[in-house]
Scaffold this motif. Structure first.
Motif, PDB file in Angstrom:
ATOM      1  N   UNK A 111       0.833  -1.205   0.000  1.00  0.00           N
ATOM      2  CA  UNK A 111       0.000   0.000   0.000  1.00  0.00           C
ATOM      3  C   UNK A 111       0.869   1.257   0.000  1.00  0.00           C
ATOM      4  N   UNK A 112       0.459   2.230  -0.786  1.00  0.00           N
ATOM      5  CA  UNK A 112       1.177   3.508  -0.835  1.00  0.00           C
ATOM      6  C   UNK A 112       0.949   4.289   0.455  1.00  0.00           C
ATOM      7  N   UNK A 113       1.870   5.179   0.771  1.00  0.00           N
ATOM      8  CA  UNK A 113       1.705   6.053   1.929  1.00  0.00           C
ATOM      9  C   UNK A 113       2.131   5.436   3.246  1.00  0.00           C
ATOM     10  N   UNK A 114       2.668   4.229   3.216  1.00  0.00           N
ATOM     11  CA  UNK A 114       3.116   3.565   4.430  1.00  0.00           C
ATOM     12  C   UNK A 114       4.388   2.786   4.106  1.00  0.00           C
ATOM     13  N   UNK A 115       5.330   2.802   5.028  1.00  0.00           N
ATOM     14  CA  UNK A 115       6.553   2.043   4.791  1.00  0.00           C
ATOM     15  C   UNK A 115       6.219   0.567   4.600  1.00  0.00           C
ATOM     16  N   UNK A 116       6.873  -0.050   3.660  1.00  0.00           N
ATOM     17  CA  UNK A 116       6.593  -1.458   3.351  1.00  0.00           C
ATOM     18  C   UNK A 116       6.781  -2.330   4.584  1.00  0.00           C
ATOM     19  N   UNK A 117       7.848  -2.135   5.323  1.00  0.00           N
ATOM     20  CA  UNK A 117       8.115  -2.992   6.476  1.00  0.00           C
ATOM     21  C   UNK A 117       7.178  -2.723   7.656  1.00  0.00           C
ATOM     22  N   UNK A 118       6.417  -1.621   7.613  1.00  0.00           N
ATOM     23  CA  UNK A 118       5.436  -1.337   8.659  1.00  0.00           C
ATOM     24  C   UNK A 118       4.087  -1.978   8.361  1.00  0.00           C
ATOM     25  N   UNK A 119       3.904  -2.479   7.157  1.00  0.00           N
ATOM     26  CA  UNK A 119       2.626  -3.067   6.761  1.00  0.00           C
ATOM     27  C   UNK A 119       2.558  -4.529   7.195  1.00  0.00           C
ATOM     28  N   UNK A 120       1.350  -5.022   7.448  1.00  0.00           N
ATOM     29  CA  UNK A 120       1.244  -6.436   7.828  1.00  0.00           C
ATOM     30  C   UNK A 120       1.656  -7.340   6.656  1.00  0.00           C
ATOM     31  N   UNK A 121       2.242  -8.467   7.002  1.00  0.00           N
ATOM     32  CA  UNK A 121       2.630  -9.422   5.966  1.00  0.00           C
ATOM     33  C   UNK A 121       1.411 -10.202   5.506  1.00  0.00           C
ATOM     34  N   UNK A 122       1.412 -10.546   4.230  1.00  0.00           N
ATOM     35  CA  UNK A 122       0.366 -11.379   3.651  1.00  0.00           C
ATOM     36  C   UNK A 122       0.942 -12.785   3.566  1.00  0.00           C
ATOM     37  N   UNK A 123       0.367 -13.706   4.332  1.00  0.00           N
ATOM     38  CA  UNK A 123       0.904 -15.055   4.404  1.00  0.00           C
ATOM     39  C   UNK A 123       0.034 -16.033   3.615  1.00  0.00           C
ATOM     40  N   UNK A 124       0.706 -16.882   2.815  1.00  0.00           N
ATOM     41  CA  UNK A 124       0.021 -17.916   2.041  1.00  0.00           C
ATOM     42  C   UNK A 124       0.933 -19.135   1.953  1.00  0.00           C
ATOM     43  N   UNK A 125       0.375 -20.304   2.140  1.00  0.00           N
ATOM     44  CA  UNK A 125       1.159 -21.537   2.126  1.00  0.00           C
ATOM     45  C   UNK A 125       1.832 -21.762   0.778  1.00  0.00           C
ATOM     46  N   UNK A 126       3.009 -22.386   0.824  1.00  0.00           N
ATOM     47  CA  UNK A 126       3.702 -22.879  -0.368  1.00  0.00           C
ATOM     48  C   UNK A 126       3.696 -24.402  -0.254  1.00  0.00           C
ATOM     49  N   UNK A 127       3.194 -25.057  -1.301  1.00  0.00           N
ATOM     50  CA  UNK A 127       3.136 -26.517  -1.322  1.00  0.00           C
ATOM     51  C   UNK A 127       3.885 -27.000  -2.550  1.00  0.00           C
ATOM     52  N   UNK A 128       4.917 -27.802  -2.317  1.00  0.00           N
ATOM     53  CA  UNK A 128       5.730 -28.360  -3.405  1.00  0.00           C
ATOM     54  C   UNK A 128       5.529 -29.867  -3.375  1.00  0.00           C
ATOM     55  N   UNK A 129       5.001 -30.398  -4.466  1.00  0.00           N
ATOM     56  CA  UNK A 129       4.683 -31.824  -4.542  1.00  0.00           C
ATOM     57  C   UNK A 129       5.915 -32.710  -4.525  1.00  0.00           C
ATOM     58  N   UNK A 130       5.686 -34.024  -4.486  1.00  0.00           N
ATOM     59  CA  UNK A 130       6.807 -34.958  -4.489  1.00  0.00           C
ATOM     60  C   UNK A 130       7.487 -35.023  -5.854  1.00  0.00           C
ATOM     61  N   UNK A 131       8.750 -35.444  -5.832  1.00  0.00           N
ATOM     62  CA  UNK A 131       9.534 -35.694  -7.052  1.00  0.00           C
ATOM     63  C   UNK A 131       9.728 -34.466  -7.922  1.00  0.00           C
ATOM     64  N   UNK A 132       9.791 -33.294  -7.346  1.00  0.00           N
ATOM     65  CA  UNK A 132      10.040 -32.076  -8.127  1.00  0.00           C
ATOM     66  C   UNK A 132      11.533 -31.774  -8.155  1.00  0.00           C
ATOM     67  N   UNK A 133      11.921 -31.025  -9.155  1.00  0.00           N
ATOM     68  CA  UNK A 133      13.302 -30.568  -9.270  1.00  0.00           C
ATOM     69  C   UNK A 133      13.260 -29.057  -9.413  1.00  0.00           C
ATOM     70  N   UNK A 134      13.843 -28.357  -8.459  1.00  0.00           N
ATOM     71  CA  UNK A 134      13.856 -26.902  -8.442  1.00  0.00           C
ATOM     72  C   UNK A 134      15.272 -26.466  -8.825  1.00  0.00           C
ATOM     73  N   UNK A 135      15.405 -25.814  -9.978  1.00  0.00           N
ATOM     74  CA  UNK A 135      16.715 -25.444 -10.503  1.00  0.00           C
ATOM     75  C   UNK A 135      17.406 -24.370  -9.693  1.00  0.00           C
ATOM     76  N   UNK A 136      18.707 -24.305  -9.857  1.00  0.00           N
ATOM     77  CA  UNK A 136      19.577 -23.361  -9.163  1.00  0.00           C
ATOM     78  C   UNK A 136      19.041 -21.932  -9.215  1.00  0.00           C
ATOM     79  N   UNK A 137      19.093 -21.259  -8.079  1.00  0.00           N
ATOM     80  CA  UNK A 137      18.718 -19.852  -7.916  1.00  0.00           C
ATOM     81  C   UNK A 137      17.279 -19.536  -8.299  1.00  0.00           C
ATOM     82  N   UNK A 138      16.394 -20.512  -8.180  1.00  0.00           N
ATOM     83  CA  UNK A 138      14.972 -20.262  -8.410  1.00  0.00           C
ATOM     84  C   UNK A 138      14.350 -19.626  -7.178  1.00  0.00           C
ATOM     85  N   UNK A 139      13.293 -18.849  -7.407  1.00  0.00           N
ATOM     86  CA  UNK A 139      12.541 -18.214  -6.334  1.00  0.00           C
ATOM     87  C   UNK A 139      11.097 -18.688  -6.441  1.00  0.00           C
TER      88      UNK A 139
END
Length: 180
Positions: A111-139
């Motif tokens: 949100x504009x008008x407020x420091x980013x680090x002062x704003x509440x975090x938006x949390x959402x689960x990350x689910x990575x299935x079995x047998x996946x391959x995540x390449x180098x330096x992926x986000x």
């Protein structure tokens, strides 16, 4: 022929300066603190399956909400950050992360008008299935689900779900083909 610009006296002075510098002597303690905070201490809080392989410089935050299945492998400098209050990072069995990967289950508000680090975090689960391959330096960003057996190309930024068996790459990552 190169001209010698450094004297023996100058070399000795630099050597003594580095040996007598108190930060040189304090550095091992800083490393022990960092290692204990980001790896060892958080590791005790995590749910970890059998035969999991962690590089010694992996990093975890909020380990009580990180779950690794059997035979997961995390490459050097990989970081898994669960949310501060509610969101999880769940990784299925036999998934492999290349070096330098980053997974986060929380984002700052924008949100504009407020420091980013002062704003509440938006949390959402990350689910990575079995047998996946995540390449180098992926986000992998908050709220993403990766289906079973998918492959994420090196250097990709995953902002949306990836279906099972897909190969995705790019910034932002897009499905480029299916494995079968």
């Amino acid at each position: 022929m190169a001209v010698r610009t450094r004297t023996i006296g100058g070399r000795i002075a630099r050597l003594l300066g580095s040996v007598l510098d108190p930060m040189v002597w304090l550095h091992p303690f800083r490393m022990l603190h960092y290692y204990g905070y980001s790896h060892v201490g958080q590791r005790r809080l995590m749910t970890v399956g059998r035969d999991v392989r962690l590089a010694p410089n992996t990093s975890f935050r909020n380990g009580e909400r990180i779950e690794l299945g059997d035979q997961v492998q995390l490459g050097e400098h990989t970081a898994l950050w669960a949310g501060k209050t509610s969101s999880w990072v769940r990784v299925g069995a036999r998934t492999t992360f290349g070096p330098g990967c980053f997974v986060t289950a929380a984002d700052y508000g924008l949100a504009a008008g407020s420091r980013i680090t002062d704003q509440p975090m938006v949390e959402r689960d990350v689910v990575i299935g079995p047998d996946c391959w995540i390449g180098t330096k992926s986000v992998i960003t908050a709220g993403v689900t990766l289906g079973e057996g998918c492959v994420i190309g090196a250097g990709s930024v995953v902002t949306r779900d990836v279906p099972a068996g897909a190969i995705a790459a790019g910034v932002p990552a897009k499905v480029i083909r299916m494995r079968s």
